[in-house]
Design an enzyme around this catalytic site. Structure first.
Site, mmCIF file in Angstrom:
data_model
loop_
_atom_site.group_PDB
_atom_site.id
_atom_site.type_symbol
_atom_site.label_atom_id
_atom_site.label_comp_id
_atom_site.label_asym_id
_atom_site.label_seq_id
_atom_site.Cartn_x
_atom_site.Cartn_y
_atom_site.Cartn_z
ATOM 1 N N LYS A 222 -4.431 15.771 -9.174
ATOM 2 C CA LYS A 222 -3.515 15.858 -10.024
ATOM 3 C C LYS A 222 -3.058 16.864 -10.279
ATOM 4 C CE LYS A 222 -3.656 11.441 -11.562
ATOM 5 N NZ LYS A 222 -2.907 10.610 -11.677
ATOM 6 N N GLY B 163 -10.549 5.839 -12.436
ATOM 7 C CA GLY B 163 -11.266 5.268 -13.170
ATOM 8 C C GLY B 163 -12.511 6.123 -14.334
ATOM 9 N N ALA C 255 -15.437 4.944 -21.177
ATOM 10 C CA ALA C 255 -15.971 5.179 -22.397
ATOM 11 C C ALA C 255 -15.546 4.115 -23.454
ATOM 12 C CB ALA C 255 -15.974 6.374 -22.979
ATOM 13 N N TYR D 36 -10.178 13.937 -8.214
ATOM 14 C CA TYR D 36 -9.999 13.431 -9.119
ATOM 15 C C TYR D 36 -8.502 14.970 -9.600
ATOM 16 C CZ TYR D 36 -7.395 10.481 -12.742
ATOM 17 O OH TYR D 36 -6.266 10.097 -14.191
ATOM 18 N N ASP E 12 0.690 -1.350 -0.217
ATOM 19 C CA ASP E 12 0.046 0.208 -0.125
ATOM 20 C C ASP E 12 0.586 1.446 0.146
ATOM 21 O OD1 ASP E 12 -2.024 1.612 -0.099
ATOM 22 O OD2 ASP E 12 -2.293 0.888 1.898
ATOM 23 N N GLN F 10 -21.273 14.390 -26.508
ATOM 24 C CA GLN F 10 -19.900 14.912 -25.730
ATOM 25 C C GLN F 10 -18.809 14.231 -26.708
ATOM 26 O OE1 GLN F 10 -22.416 12.248 -24.524
ATOM 27 N NE2 GLN F 10 -21.977 11.234 -22.862
ATOM 28 N N THR F 11 -17.764 14.982 -27.039
ATOM 29 C CA THR F 11 -16.456 14.623 -27.730
ATOM 30 C C THR F 11 -15.492 14.108 -27.104
ATOM 31 O OG1 THR F 11 -16.172 16.814 -27.368
ATOM 32 C CG2 THR F 11 -16.999 15.923 -29.942
ATOM 33 N N ASN G 210 -7.352 9.870 -21.651
ATOM 34 C CA ASN G 210 -7.909 8.838 -22.063
ATOM 35 C C ASN G 210 -7.191 7.354 -23.214
ATOM 36 O OD1 ASN G 210 -10.151 7.136 -22.197
ATOM 37 N ND2 ASN G 210 -12.168 8.372 -22.097
ATOM 38 N N SER H 102 -3.118 13.809 -15.793
ATOM 39 C CA SER H 102 -3.984 13.635 -16.469
ATOM 40 C C SER H 102 -5.036 14.658 -17.164
ATOM 41 C CB SER H 102 -5.172 13.069 -15.832
ATOM 42 O OG SER H 102 -6.383 13.303 -16.768
HETATM 43 P P1 NAD Z 1 -5.422 1.156 -13.267
HETATM 44 O O1 NAD Z 1 -6.410 1.081 -12.274
HETATM 45 O O2 NAD Z 1 -5.906 -0.305 -14.228
HETATM 46 O O3 NAD Z 1 -4.333 1.151 -12.440
HETATM 47 C C1 NAD Z 1 -3.938 1.864 -11.311
HETATM 48 C C2 NAD Z 1 -2.762 0.889 -10.563
HETATM 49 O O4 NAD Z 1 -2.837 1.678 -9.557
HETATM 50 C C3 NAD Z 1 -4.368 -0.093 -9.509
HETATM 51 O O5 NAD Z 1 -3.475 -0.993 -10.453
HETATM 52 C C4 NAD Z 1 -4.412 0.052 -8.558
HETATM 53 O O6 NAD Z 1 -3.868 -1.153 -7.992
HETATM 54 C C5 NAD Z 1 -2.814 0.325 -7.901
HETATM 55 N N1 NAD Z 1 -2.759 1.252 -6.721
HETATM 56 C C6 NAD Z 1 -3.922 2.364 -6.157
HETATM 57 N N2 NAD Z 1 -3.968 2.959 -5.280
HETATM 58 C C7 NAD Z 1 -2.612 2.016 -4.488
HETATM 59 C C8 NAD Z 1 -1.725 2.043 -3.029
HETATM 60 N N3 NAD Z 1 -2.685 2.699 -2.357
HETATM 61 N N4 NAD Z 1 -1.049 1.508 -3.634
HETATM 62 C C9 NAD Z 1 -0.368 0.741 -4.989
HETATM 63 N N5 NAD Z 1 -0.904 0.661 -5.595
HETATM 64 C C10 NAD Z 1 -1.857 1.119 -5.921
HETATM 65 O O7 NAD Z 1 -4.958 2.712 -13.849
HETATM 66 P P2 NAD Z 1 -4.506 2.538 -15.093
HETATM 67 O O8 NAD Z 1 -5.537 3.130 -16.581
HETATM 68 O O9 NAD Z 1 -3.377 2.240 -15.333
HETATM 69 O O10 NAD Z 1 -3.338 4.034 -14.476
HETATM 70 C C11 NAD Z 1 -2.215 4.484 -14.024
HETATM 71 C C12 NAD Z 1 -2.227 6.018 -14.044
HETATM 72 O O11 NAD Z 1 -2.663 7.258 -15.811
HETATM 73 C C13 NAD Z 1 -2.757 6.371 -12.839
HETATM 74 O O12 NAD Z 1 -1.811 7.232 -12.274
HETATM 75 C C14 NAD Z 1 -4.301 7.431 -13.746
HETATM 76 O O13 NAD Z 1 -5.034 8.757 -12.874
HETATM 77 C C15 NAD Z 1 -3.236 8.248 -15.019
HETATM 78 N N6 NAD Z 1 -3.928 8.583 -15.996
HETATM 79 C C16 NAD Z 1 -4.999 7.757 -16.538
HETATM 80 C C17 NAD Z 1 -5.350 8.053 -17.554
HETATM 81 C C18 NAD Z 1 -6.426 6.237 -18.535
HETATM 82 O O14 NAD Z 1 -6.822 7.155 -19.101
HETATM 83 N N7 NAD Z 1 -6.149 5.013 -18.061
HETATM 84 C C19 NAD Z 1 -6.464 8.770 -18.014
HETATM 85 C C20 NAD Z 1 -5.643 9.821 -17.048
HETATM 86 C C21 NAD Z 1 -4.338 9.762 -16.223
HETATM 87 N N1 GDD Z 2 -17.326 5.230 -18.828
HETATM 88 C C1 GDD Z 2 -17.886 5.464 -19.404
HETATM 89 N N2 GDD Z 2 -19.187 4.042 -19.419
HETATM 90 N N3 GDD Z 2 -18.348 6.500 -19.932
HETATM 91 C C2 GDD Z 2 -19.683 6.578 -21.473
HETATM 92 C C3 GDD Z 2 -20.373 5.989 -21.837
HETATM 93 C C4 GDD Z 2 -19.695 4.258 -20.661
HETATM 94 O O1 GDD Z 2 -20.711 3.467 -20.813
HETATM 95 N N4 GDD Z 2 -21.698 5.699 -22.049
HETATM 96 C C5 GDD Z 2 -21.283 6.971 -22.771
HETATM 97 N N5 GDD Z 2 -19.868 7.767 -21.634
HETATM 98 C C6 GDD Z 2 -19.398 8.727 -22.295
HETATM 99 C C7 GDD Z 2 -19.612 9.757 -20.242
HETATM 100 O O2 GDD Z 2 -20.697 9.537 -20.029
HETATM 101 C C8 GDD Z 2 -18.095 11.095 -20.982
HETATM 102 O O3 GDD Z 2 -19.492 11.913 -21.539
HETATM 103 C C9 GDD Z 2 -17.684 10.112 -22.213
HETATM 104 O O4 GDD Z 2 -18.221 8.660 -22.293
HETATM 105 C C10 GDD Z 2 -15.866 9.763 -21.218
HETATM 106 O O5 GDD Z 2 -16.207 9.016 -20.057
HETATM 107 P P1 GDD Z 2 -15.231 8.125 -20.006
HETATM 108 O O6 GDD Z 2 -14.459 7.774 -20.515
HETATM 109 O O7 GDD Z 2 -15.522 7.394 -18.227
HETATM 110 O O8 GDD Z 2 -14.369 9.901 -19.063
HETATM 111 P P2 GDD Z 2 -13.684 11.214 -19.647
HETATM 112 O O9 GDD Z 2 -12.831 10.767 -21.106
HETATM 113 O O10 GDD Z 2 -14.726 11.804 -19.269
HETATM 114 O O11 GDD Z 2 -12.815 11.109 -17.831
HETATM 115 C C11 GDD Z 2 -11.600 9.710 -18.000
HETATM 116 O O12 GDD Z 2 -10.357 10.501 -18.677
HETATM 117 C C12 GDD Z 2 -9.115 11.409 -17.906
HETATM 118 C C13 GDD Z 2 -8.609 11.499 -18.670
HETATM 119 O O13 GDD Z 2 -9.153 12.520 -19.997
HETATM 120 C C14 GDD Z 2 -11.082 9.236 -16.974
HETATM 121 O O14 GDD Z 2 -11.355 8.241 -17.058
HETATM 122 C C15 GDD Z 2 -10.510 10.347 -15.675
HETATM 123 O O15 GDD Z 2 -10.153 9.422 -14.959
HETATM 124 C C16 GDD Z 2 -8.957 10.099 -16.585
HETATM 125 O O16 GDD Z 2 -8.264 11.072 -16.483
#
Ligand code: NAD
Ligand code: GDD
Length: 343
Positions: free
Chosen positions: A157, A83, A197, A153, A58, A224-225, A182, A122
């Site tokens: 960041k 997420g 999404a 969130y 942790d 939404q875009t 994303n 992010s």
């Molecule tokens: P993910 O949820 O798949 O991976 C994150 C991992 O961090 C998880 O496996 C989780 O168990 C671990 N974690 C959480 N709390 C912890 C703790 N206290 N100690 C140790 N581990 C811990 O997410 P991801 O998509 O792989 O994202 C990786 C990084 O990129 C994150 O910092 C996320 O915020 C950032 N990010 C991701 C996206 C995206 O679209 N995936 C977008 C913007 C930023």
């Molecule tokens: N998750 C999800 N699931 N989104 C959906 C769905 C569905 O079934 N259907 C439509 N959407 C729409 C959401 O309402 C939103 O407007 C758009 O798709 C994108 O949703 P997400 O992919 O969940 O997130 P985001 O793009 O708004 O934000 C994500 O990206 C960031 C970085 O660009 C998140 O994952 C953030 O945590 C991340 O940092």
């Protein structure tokens, strides 16, 4: 990735999507000393490799961050509670608590003299007022200020970006920060509530196809875009940014913006099916429009994420399809919670 082989690398969040994919790539590159750290028990890691040092810790706790950082040369901090919109809208306190991970990892890096540190920020740091239009605004790095980040969130960041800057300026730690837009691809979360999404839409199309119930529920109006970055581009971009002299937080995202309706069109085309759409206007929507302005990354690296969404989504769809069917058959070892140890 750049050709030079590096050793003694820590990847936090290695049990997750991007962390696991980074460890896989570092192994492919011949990196000999990888320390992979995640809070999850090993059997829940999306990808796990038995030839790297795997630690289930942790990282909210400072002493665990010290265990993670000790004797290493580079840290990629990808651990966070994160997420898609469905998760971050309902878990703001939990998302903000990730501040403990980055803060303690920075302290540990300093204590053990780790020369280089990467932080995954992010697009959620950007000012919400600049993302009200559905016509996708291309966000430049300067658009994070004046600050009005995504509640919970995004503020975490933004704060952690600044901690990286202050550790660099005050203590000389080399920090690099990328603002991911994303990210999607194989090994990403595709069900359970944290999925974003692209994976959610692929899963819904697959569900409709396999169940014969040819309907799909879309969150929001579908207008939404967003832009979506394929995982391979993310991994390459992280490496380039880590190795660069870029001091300020920089966009790492695709500049191919689409509406959510267009994302559904693509998934339907890949699945060879047309579905009756309904729109859930009460579901979490996030900002109306967002795209990555890649002027700065082009200027510094003469590169930007360029995998076409159609190509990346097809690979993702096929991967989710296999996972889905394996789960339906009750096959442990194929679904992500019990991903096989790959060596
Ligand atoms: P993910 O949820 O798949 O991976 C994150 C991992 O961090 C998880 O496996 C989780 O168990 C671990 N974690 C959480 N709390 C912890 C703790 N206290 N100690 C140790 N581990 C811990 O997410 P991801 O998509 O792989 O994202 C990786 C990084 O990129 C994150 O910092 C996320 O915020 C950032 N990010 C991701 C996206 C995206 O679209 N995936 C977008 C913007 C930023
Ligand atoms: N998750 C999800 N699931 N989104 C959906 C769905 C569905 O079934 N259907 C439509 N959407 C729409 C959401 O309402 C939103 O407007 C758009 O798709 C994108 O949703 P997400 O992919 O969940 O997130 P985001 O793009 O708004 O934000 C994500 O990206 C960031 C970085 O660009 C998140 O994952 C953030 O945590 C991340 O940092």
């Amino acid at each position: 990735m750049a050709e030079k082989t590096r050793d003694l690398i820590v990847v936090t969040g290695a049990g997750g999507f991007i962390g696991g994919s980074l460890v896989a790539e570092l192994r492919k590159r011949g990196c000999k000393s990888i320390r992979a750290v995640d809070i999850k028990p090993f059997e829940q890691w999306y990808q796990r490799f038995d030839d790297v040092e795997n630690l289930s810790l942790d990282l909210n706790l400072k002493e665990n961050c010290e265990t993670a950082a000790k004797d290493m040369q580079e840290i990629y901090n990808l651990a966070a509670n994160m997420g898609g919109m469905g998760f971050i809208e309902h878990n703001k306190a939990l998302c903000m608590l990730s501040v403990l991970i980055n803060t303690h990892m920075l302290q540990a890096a300093l204590k053990y003299g780790v020369p280089r540190y990467f932080f995954s920020s992010s697009a959620c740091v950007y000012n919400g007022d600049k993302q009200k239009t559905f016509e996708p605004p291309s966000l430049k790095e300067e658009d994070a200020y004046p600050a009005l980040a995504e509640d919970g969130y995004g503020w975490e960041k933004l704060f952690s970006e600044r901690m990286c800057r202050h550790y660099r300026e005050d203590y000389g730690l080399t920090t690099r920060v990328a603002r991911f837009h994303n990210v999607y691809g194989p090994w990403g979360t595709w069900y359970g509530g944290r999925e974003k999404a692209p994976a959610a839409i692929c899963r819904k199309v697959i569900e409709a196809k396999l169940s014969g119930k040819h309907e799909i529920s879309i969150w929001g109006s579908g207008t939404q875009t967003r832009s979506f970055m394929f995982i391979d581009d993310c991994i390459k971009g992280m490496d380039l940014i880590m190795r660069s002299n870029i001091l300020e937080p920089i966009n790492l995202g695709s500049s191919e913006a689409v509406t959510i309706n267009q994302l559904v069109d693509l998934a339907e085309e890949i699945g060879g099916i047309k579905l009756k759409r309904s729109y859930d206007l009460t579901a979490p929507k996030g900002v109306n429009g967002r795209n990555s302005d890649n002027t700065l990354i082009q200027k510094y690296l003469q590169w930007e994420p360029s995998t076409p969404l159609r190509i990346g989504l097809e690979r993702t769809y096929r991967w989710i399809y296999d996972q889905y069917q394996a789960r339906e058959r009750g096959e442990a070892g194929v679904v992500r919670e019990s991903a096989p140890i790959v060596s």
